[in-house]
Write an enzyme that holds these catalytic residues in place. Structure first.
Site, short mmCIF file in Angstrom:
data_model
loop_
_atom_site.label_atom_id
_atom_site.label_comp_id
_atom_site.label_asym_id
_atom_site.label_seq_id
_atom_site.Cartn_x
_atom_site.Cartn_y
_atom_site.Cartn_z
CG ASN A 9 -0.62 2.66 0.68
OD1 ASN A 9 0.18 3.56 0.46
ND2 ASN A 9 -1.46 2.19 -0.23
CE LYS A 11 -4.48 4.12 0.02
NZ LYS A 11 -5.87 3.85 -0.33
CG HIS A 95 -2.60 0.42 -3.89
ND1 HIS A 95 -3.65 1.20 -4.31
CD2 HIS A 95 -2.83 0.11 -2.60
CE1 HIS A 95 -4.48 1.37 -3.28
NE2 HIS A 95 -4.00 0.72 -2.24
CD GLU A 97 -5.50 4.32 -3.89
OE1 GLU A 97 -4.38 4.72 -3.55
OE2 GLU A 97 -6.40 4.04 -3.07
CD GLU A 167 -4.97 -3.11 -0.58
OE1 GLU A 167 -5.01 -2.64 0.55
OE2 GLU A 167 -4.55 -2.49 -1.56
N GLY A 173 -11.02 2.58 0.81
CA GLY A 173 -11.35 3.97 1.07
C GLY A 173 -12.86 4.24 1.03
CB SER A 213 -12.81 -0.05 4.75
OG SER A 213 -12.98 0.84 3.66
P1 PGA Z 1 -8.13 1.97 3.12
O1 PGA Z 1 -6.99 1.71 2.02
O2 PGA Z 1 -7.69 1.29 4.38
O3 PGA Z 1 -8.19 3.48 3.26
O4 PGA Z 1 -9.39 1.39 2.57
C1 PGA Z 1 -6.38 0.46 1.91
C2 PGA Z 1 -5.35 0.49 0.81
O5 PGA Z 1 -5.58 1.18 -0.19
O6 PGA Z 1 -4.27 -0.13 0.91
#
Ligand code: PGA
Length: 250
Positions: A9, A11, A95, A97, A167, A173, A213
């Site tokens: 992803n 983003k 997601h 976010e 998640e 992140g 992560s």
């Molecule tokens: P990350 O993000 O691997 O940077 O923690 C995962 C995601 O948001 O799908």
């Protein structure tokens, strides 16, 4: 046999030139793998990414989001049929976010899931608890409620086109990963939640990805868990070498 899937992803990262460069780097790293590999660039770069990888069967280009309406007065939005028209077959929905910054709810996500399936798209449906939920011991309740509200209107057949991505918000992140055992416990709970509603055959056929992560140094242990069928990768998907180290961790 459930499919192993590793999806990157991206983003809101990478302009057109950076998208092309990263795809070039990814192709250099590519080895044949039994896992399905996907990348989700931003909307403006989807068409170019799709064209570049058109002949390439090993990386699928997917979208990060879409609107539930077919068309109309929704300034700034993109529909499932628009994505389909440029060759995109799979979309990430829900997601954290999108939930946190764009007010997406499980109710609105239920409509998005239905719209994607009506357009014969595959959905990677994301969900997961926040830190305060886990601290309060409510993570299973939250996750069950997200799944039930957004997905339980579907019939059993629809799950051929659904991939789940657990998640935990506190792990996205942050460098903080759920331990492999925490991931396994939750994935087993998710599968049981599906089994209670749709039966074991459906529950055992759905791929459940872990996200939060995932890095080259922890992917192998997380992916070794029996109910973890792959990963949704954010930060580490922006470096070809790291992304393929994760793909090759299966
Ligand atoms: P990350 O993000 O691997 O940077 O923690 C995962 C995601 O948001 O799908």
């Amino acid at each position: 046999m459930r499919k192993h899937i590793v999806a990157g992803n991206w983003k809101m990262n990478n302009d057109l030139a950076q998208t092309e460069n990263l795809i070039t780097d990814l192709r250099k790293q590519m080895k044949t793998s039994d896992s399905e590999v996907m990348i989700a660039p931003s909307f403006t770069n989807l068409w170019q990414a799709f064209q570049t990888l058109r002949e390439d069967e090993t990386i699928e280009v997917i979208a990060q989001n879409m609107h539930f309406a077919e068309s109309g007065a929704y300034t700034g939005e993109v529909s499932a049929s628009m994505l389909k028209s440029i060759g995109i077959q799979t979309v990430i929905l829900g997601h954290s976010e999108r939930r946190a910054y764009f007010n997406e709810t499980d109710e609105s996500l239920a409509k998005k899931v239905a719209a994607a399936l009506a357009n014969d798209m595959r959905v990677i449906f994301c969900f997961g608890e926040e830190l305060q939920d886990r601290k309060a011991g409510k993570e299973e309740n939250i996750v069950a409620s997200q799944i039930k509200t957004a997905l339980f209107h579907l019939d059993a057949n629809a799950y051929k086109h659904i991939v789940l991505a657990y998640e935990p918000v506190w792990a996205i992140g942050t460098g903080e990963t759920a331990s492999p055992d925490q991931a396994q416990d939750m994935h087993a709970f998710i599968r049981k939640t599906l089994a209670d509603k749709y039966g074991g055959d459906v529950a055992n056929s759905v791929s459940i990805l872990y996200g939060g992560s995932v890095k080259p140094n922890n992917a192998k242990e997380i992916f070794s868990k029996p109910d973890v069928d792959g990963g949704l990768i954010g930060g580490a998907s922006l470096k070809a070498e790291d992304f393929y180290a994760i793909v090759n961790a299966f």
